[in-house]
Design a protein around this motif. Structure first.
Motif, PDB file in Angstrom:
ATOM      1  N   CYS A  82       1.966   5.516  -4.577  1.00 34.19           N
ATOM      2  CA  CYS A  82       0.920   4.716  -3.950  1.00 34.19           C
ATOM      3  C   CYS A  82       0.940   5.004  -2.454  1.00 34.19           C
ATOM      4  CB  CYS A  82       1.150   3.226  -4.199  1.00 34.19           C
ATOM      5  SG  CYS A  82       1.053   2.755  -5.935  1.00 34.19           S
TER       6      CYS A  82
ATOM      7  N   TYR B 297       6.501  -0.939 -13.115  1.00 35.26           N
ATOM      8  CA  TYR B 297       5.282  -0.237 -12.698  1.00 35.26           C
ATOM      9  C   TYR B 297       5.196   1.109 -13.410  1.00 35.26           C
ATOM     10  CZ  TYR B 297       1.632   1.835  -9.817  1.00 35.26           C
ATOM     11  OH  TYR B 297       0.460   2.431  -9.403  1.00 35.26           O
ATOM     12  N   ALA B 298       6.329   1.825 -13.455  1.00 38.40           N
ATOM     13  CA  ALA B 298       6.317   3.127 -14.107  1.00 38.40           C
ATOM     14  C   ALA B 298       5.990   2.999 -15.595  1.00 38.40           C
ATOM     15  CB  ALA B 298       7.673   3.818 -13.922  1.00 38.40           C
TER      16      ALA B 298
ATOM     17  N   PHE C  82       5.005   8.322  -9.652  1.00 32.54           N
ATOM     18  CA  PHE C  82       3.806   7.524  -9.382  1.00 32.54           C
ATOM     19  C   PHE C  82       3.850   7.135  -7.916  1.00 32.54           C
ATOM     20  CE2 PHE C  82       5.165   6.809 -13.781  1.00 32.54           C
ATOM     21  CZ  PHE C  82       4.080   7.367 -14.443  1.00 32.54           C
TER      22      PHE C  82
ATOM     23  N   GLY D 115      11.777   1.078  -8.503  1.00 35.44           N
ATOM     24  CA  GLY D 115      10.486   1.673  -8.186  1.00 35.44           C
ATOM     25  C   GLY D 115       9.607   0.694  -7.432  1.00 35.44           C
ATOM     26  N   ILE D 116       8.334   0.692  -7.767  1.00 37.42           N
ATOM     27  CA  ILE D 116       7.412  -0.245  -7.128  1.00 37.42           C
ATOM     28  C   ILE D 116       7.619  -1.602  -7.797  1.00 37.42           C
ATOM     29  CG2 ILE D 116       4.993  -0.793  -6.731  1.00 37.42           C
ATOM     30  CD1 ILE D 116       4.462   2.267  -6.881  1.00 37.42           C
TER      31      ILE D 116
ATOM     32  N   ALA E  12       2.248   2.423 -15.753  1.00 37.27           N
ATOM     33  CA  ALA E  12       1.551   3.644 -15.323  1.00 37.27           C
ATOM     34  C   ALA E  12       1.647   4.728 -16.403  1.00 37.27           C
ATOM     35  CB  ALA E  12       2.144   4.142 -14.009  1.00 37.27           C
TER      36      ALA E  12
ATOM     37  N   ARG F 299       1.318  -5.420  -6.668  1.00 38.34           N
ATOM     38  CA  ARG F 299       0.925  -4.046  -6.982  1.00 38.34           C
ATOM     39  C   ARG F 299       0.968  -3.818  -8.491  1.00 38.34           C
ATOM     40  NH1 ARG F 299      -2.397  -0.404  -5.769  1.00 38.34           N
ATOM     41  NH2 ARG F 299      -1.900  -0.628  -3.550  1.00 38.34           N
TER      42      ARG F 299
ATOM     43  N   CYS G  63      -3.549   4.678  -7.253  1.00 38.70           N
ATOM     44  CA  CYS G  63      -2.316   5.420  -6.966  1.00 38.70           C
ATOM     45  C   CYS G  63      -2.321   6.736  -7.737  1.00 38.70           C
ATOM     46  CB  CYS G  63      -1.093   4.578  -7.349  1.00 38.70           C
ATOM     47  SG  CYS G  63      -0.958   3.050  -6.377  1.00 38.70           S
TER      48      CYS G  63
ATOM     49  N   SER H 110       0.817  -1.218   0.000  1.00 36.46           N
ATOM     50  CA  SER H 110       0.000   0.000   0.000  1.00 36.46           C
ATOM     51  C   SER H 110       0.848   1.264   0.000  1.00 36.46           C
ATOM     52  CB  SER H 110      -0.946   0.013   1.202  1.00 36.46           C
ATOM     53  OG  SER H 110      -0.241  -0.249   2.392  1.00 36.46           O
TER      54      SER H 110
ATOM     55  N   GLY I   1       4.460   3.009  -1.823  1.00 32.39           N
ATOM     56  CA  GLY I   1       5.562   2.858  -2.765  1.00 32.39           C
ATOM     57  C   GLY I   1       5.553   3.965  -3.793  1.00 32.39           C
ATOM     58  N   TRP I   2       6.648   4.068  -4.509  1.00 26.47           N
ATOM     59  CA  TRP I   2       6.696   5.055  -5.582  1.00 26.47           C
ATOM     60  C   TRP I   2       7.566   4.543  -6.718  1.00 26.47           C
ATOM     61  CZ3 TRP I   2       9.272   5.605  -0.980  1.00 26.47           C
ATOM     62  CH2 TRP I   2      10.648   5.748  -1.032  1.00 26.47           C
TER      63      TRP I   2
END
Lengths: 406, 508
Positions: free
Chosen positions: A254, B194-195, A252, B227-228, B198, B233, A236, A211, A213-214
């Motif tokens: 979250c 993830y980036a 980004f 990153g994530i 996104a 996620r 997010c 839940s 993060g970036w």
């Protein structure tokens, strides 16, 4: 002891032990690593060389007390395990085949012993502490064999099993019996668990999405303008920051809705400390990964996120402490116990998923604990959260002044 | 295509024209299968080359998709129909193998649907591993743009340590993309997946004047190291895009390919899932996306297999997203699309069918103490979804009866099928279980048991072929025998029938 040349798939090693017959040792393909090779080489008998007065030296043995030669397949532990805390919980923590590496098959002659603990002997190659092995004897369920890290080392005078010696038996998995009537007896110093057969449909484990993060490689600097703020379909935030559009960068984020109070046009200061890419290869258990930190501040408001922290990053947050079992297996094969984080003032324990607002000098701080895990079994295949032992947490702190600055 | 394997995720064009469609009441039948994972071509090739493949290379969804399965007509009157069936067979021990199967199909013919302009967002990984196949990408981007229709648009972005939009809203026939190249990958090679996704999500809404549909094509090594990086996620972001109605194709590449995340995304069932072994394969696969149309049929799909009294849910096959909730097997999918190609460069290597579905084992449960007679229901199937065109919820249920009592073995060594005409699915599952058990046991060092499986299964496969002479099952049988030979060549063990084997006995 003779190491079998049967059930082989790829590599084949031959090494001549001093004053003994040639030893064939076979390694299988698959999850194979250099330390596994070292481990197995160290399994060669500690031959009498000069002043040493023992044949094998090990904390745990397989012993064949039958009258027939038996094939024994041994897989060594590949994961990093908190062996001290795994005692009494080995079935819960370690009964997973993926924690063990490539197998080595041995022919163990009648009356002989096979050392299973490869801690003895010098090795310049770092490897996880060994306190468990997966032992397969055809006709029996595969056995997880766990021994205490402080178990006594048993030395044998020959390659034979010392079946009349209580100390040896206490630390041995003994194959006994005659003909078809055979059994495996576990010494009282061991924890032995039968594993279910391969491919019997154990459900896949899935983790809940994190839940906090970036992503997007944020820049560190001052006087960035928040140029764009949109919501991604997963909830997010998609942000664009920069001094101007041409030099802008995406971020980004979250985090809970309430934690990002900034609006388009706000002047913001960003600090991002990224964790270096994980090194390849085995990482010693005491080298915990560095935490990641992101801070976005402006107008007196400061949003701070710490991922994978192992101690309080700021004064209001105290230590993280494990809460004991039962824990859970993660999707990547690690095992974690739940943990909580202490808040300094007022003194209270924060559990994962909880948030609390506390008074701090000049304003308030809303603290959200997203995750807290005490890692008892770590795997290098996992992400930084679960690739090293110890208790760590993800936390968000939103500091707001008593009166928001213009 | 020579060295790539591809599975069109949700049915194929051409099959749907078997009866007229009036646009109001669907009457034909097009197979709608679960999410597309790679097929078994690579696994098969390794066996043909004399190897024993790793167990992880045998993907059950991909294996099932290689089989052509006949299905009942899609005459339920809705855009997606579901078909439950049951097989009861003796086990190799004293037990009984009771298996439910659910397949889906649709009467909608995608060829009858108008083609809306598409905004294709191509997200390409930029890392040292990826660069070995992508090169600069310049030729690929130009070829893709040229293959799109004039009203379509193309956005290309890269993602490595950070994402970067390379071209936005390129217009076929107008925009020159010959100078658009992927950035040089950094030596460290970290990848912020993830980036990348996104940024693709942001790009979907980046053309305010564009009217049409959008689609994401992700080109990845499966790596997520910056990153994530949390797989759950990342998968949640992809799922949220599909839930919004955005088709999502995943193209894998590189010798270091990690299938875990790509397969998870592909199992959403919203696009193609393919793997490219060469630069040419990759370019071909990307360009083929220009000719693919994905027609959204349903959203928020839920299939629920509810065991009747006397049964409980056991193992589940065919859909990794399925789970057991309150004793019921539940499969949820954010969206179902029907695929159609407008180009003539379809891929067919190693792929015979388009079959697949959800298998749920039903275990006789005597815990209630209630005596269940023969001829009672074994399970019910509850289906619900939202019809995308009608924007209306759809739900229906069906019950399947077992002519035997729970746990009762058929009187002969042959399965009892609730719908005998569609029994092939169960034999297909059995062949998968045999192959899977063989490579699993070999991997675990038990060569004797691995060989024993094949000797246990061979008579059943022979009997099936004697009765039906099915080319798919015949090919599975040949594959099993080749695998047996390969295992024997590796370890020369004495075959030993294993205990606790999952399959059913289909005739000895």
């Amino acid at each position: 002891m003779r190491v079998a040349g049967e059930a082989v798939r790829t590599k084949h090693y031959r090494r001549k032990a001093a004053s003994r017959a040639a030893v064939d040792m076979t390694f299988e393909s698959g999850r194979y690593s250099r330390w596994a090779l070292w481990s197995s080489l160290l399994a060669l008998p500690a031959v009498l060389l000069g002043c040493h007065q023992y044949y094998y030296s090990s904390r745990v043995y397989f012993a064949n007390t039958t009258r027939e030669l038996v094939k024994v397949r041994v897989q060594t532990l590949q994961a990093t395990v908190d062996c001290a805390r795994a005692k009494g919980r080995s079935a819960e923590l370690l009964a997973q085949r993926e924690l063990f590496g490539a197998g080595v098959t041995y022919d163990v002659a009648p009356g002989e012993a096979l050392p299973l603990d490869y801690e003895t002997g010098a090795s310049s190659w770092p490897r996880p502490e060994q306190c468990a092995a997966l032992v397969q004897v055809l006709g029996f369920p595969d056995k997880l064999v766990f021994w205490a890290r402080d178990a006594n080392t048993i030395e044998t005078e020959t390659k034979l099993a010392e079946a009349n010696r209580p100390a040896f038996l206490a630390q041995s998995l003994v194959l006994e019996g005659l003909g078809e009537v055979r059994g495996l007896a576990a010494g009282k110093g061991l924890e032995v668990t039968s594993l279910p057969p391969v491919a019997t449909g154990a459900p896949a484990i899935s983790d809940a999405a994190v839940s906090l993060g970036w992503s997007g490689a944020p820049r560190t600097g001052t006087a960035f303008t928040l140029l764009r703020r949109e919501l991604l379909p997963d909830g997010c935030l998609s942000l664009t920051l920069g001094k101007e559009a041409a030099s802008s960068f995406p971020l980004f984020l979250c985090a809970p809705d309430w934690s990002f109070p900034f609006e388009v046009g706000d002047e913001l200061r960003v600090v991002a400390d990224e964790l270096m890419p994980a090194a390849t290869g085995y990482r010693p258990a005491d080298s915990a990964p560095l935490p990641r930190h992101l801070s976005i501040s402006g107008g007196g408001v400061d949003l701070g996120i710490w991922l994978n922290a192992s101690s309080g990053p700021v004064a209001v947050v105290g230590e993280v402490s494990g809460l004991g079992g039962p824990g859970r297996h993660t999707a990547c094969g690690a095992y974690v116990d739940p943990a909580s984080v202490a808040l300094a003032s007022p003194a209270q324990q924060l559990m994962p998923g909880e948030d609390v607002t506390i008074a701090v000098p000049g304003g308030s701080a809303r603290v959200f604990l997203a995750r807290a895990d005490d890692v008892l079994v770590a795997r290098e295949e996992c992400g930084p959260e679960y690739s090293a032992l110890g208790a760590r947490f993800d936390i968000l702190i939103l500091n707001e002044p008593a009166e928001k600055l213009p | 295509m020579k060295l790539a394997w591809l599975l069109l995720a949700l049915g194929v064009s051409g099959c749907g024209a078997d009866s007229a469609v009036d646009g109001q009441r669907p009457t034909g039948s097009v197979g709608v299968t679960q999410a597309g994972a790679q097929d078994a071509a690579y696994f098969r090739r390794l066996i043909e080359e004399g190897s024993v493949p790793e167990a992880s290379l045998l993907d059950q969804v991909g294996f099932f998709a290689e089989h052509a399965l006949d299905q009942p007509m899609a005459d339920c009157g809705e855009v997606v129909c579901t078909h439950p069936s049951l097989a009861v067979a003796p086990r190799f021990d004293d037990g009984t193998w009771t298996m439910a199967f659910v397949s889906l199909n649709s009467a909608v013919d995608p060829a009858t649907r108008p083609r809306a302009p598409v905004h294709l967002v191509l997200a390409v990984e930029s890392s040292p591993d990826a660069a070995a196949l992508t090169g600069t990408g310049a030729g690929t981007f130009a070829a893709l743009l040229a293959a799109l229709e004039p009203e379509d648009r193309l956005t290309v972005l890269s993602f490595g340590a950070e994402p970067k939009v390379l071209v936005s809203g390129a217009v076929p026939g107008q925009t020159d993309v010959s100078t658009v190249v992927l950035p040089l990958p950094k030596e460290a090679g970290s990848v912020d997946l993830y980036a990348g996704i996104a940024t693709a999500a942001d790009a979907l809404s980046s053309l305010p004047d564009f009217a049409g549909t959008s689609r994401i094509v992700l080109v990845t090594t499966g790596k997520a190291s910056a990153g994530i990086a949390d797989p759950a996620r990342i998968a949640a972001l992809a799922e949220s895009l599909v839930r919004q109605g955005t088709p999502f194709t995943v193209l894998g590449m590189s010798d270091t390919f990690d299938a875990t995340l790509p397969r998870t995304i592909a199992e959403l069932g919203a696009g193609n899932y393919a793997f490219a072994e060469t630069t040419q394969d990759l370019q071909d696969l990307i360009v083929q996306e220009a000719g693919l149309r994905l027609v959204p049929l349903a959203s928020e799909v839920e299939l629920r297999v509810v065991p009747s009294p006397g049964y409980r849910v056991g193992r589940i096959y065919g859909a990794r997203r399925a789970s057991v909730e309150d004793g019921q097997a539940v499969l949820r999918s954010p969206a179902l699309f029907l695929g159609a190609r407008s180009s003539s460069t379809d891929v067919s290597a190693g792929r015979r069918g388009g079959g697949g579905g959800l298998f749920v084992e039903l275990v006789a449960d005597t815990s209630s103490g209630e005596e269940i007679a023969a001829g009672q229901p074994a399970f019910s199937l509850e289906t619900s979804y939202s019809d995308v065109d009608a924007a209306a919820p759809v739900s229906f249920a069906a019950e399947v009866t077992n002519d035997l009592s729970p746990g009762e073995r058929p009187s002969e060594n042959w399965p009892h099928f609730s719908t005998p005409a569609y029994g092939k699915a169960f034999m297909m599952l059995n062949m998968y279980l045999a192959l899977r058990a063989m490579v699993d046991l070999y991997e675990a060092g038990d060569c004797g048991a691995a060989l024993g499986i094949s000797y246990m299964m061979e008579p059943g496969a022979d009997e099936w072929q004697k009765r039906f002479d099915d080319p798919d099952i015949g090919a599975d049988r040949e594959l099993m025998l080749m695998l047996r030979e390969n295992i024997f060549n590796e370890c020369r063990a004495t075959p030993v029938p294993p205990t606790n084997y999952e399959a059913g006995c289909f005739g000895i």
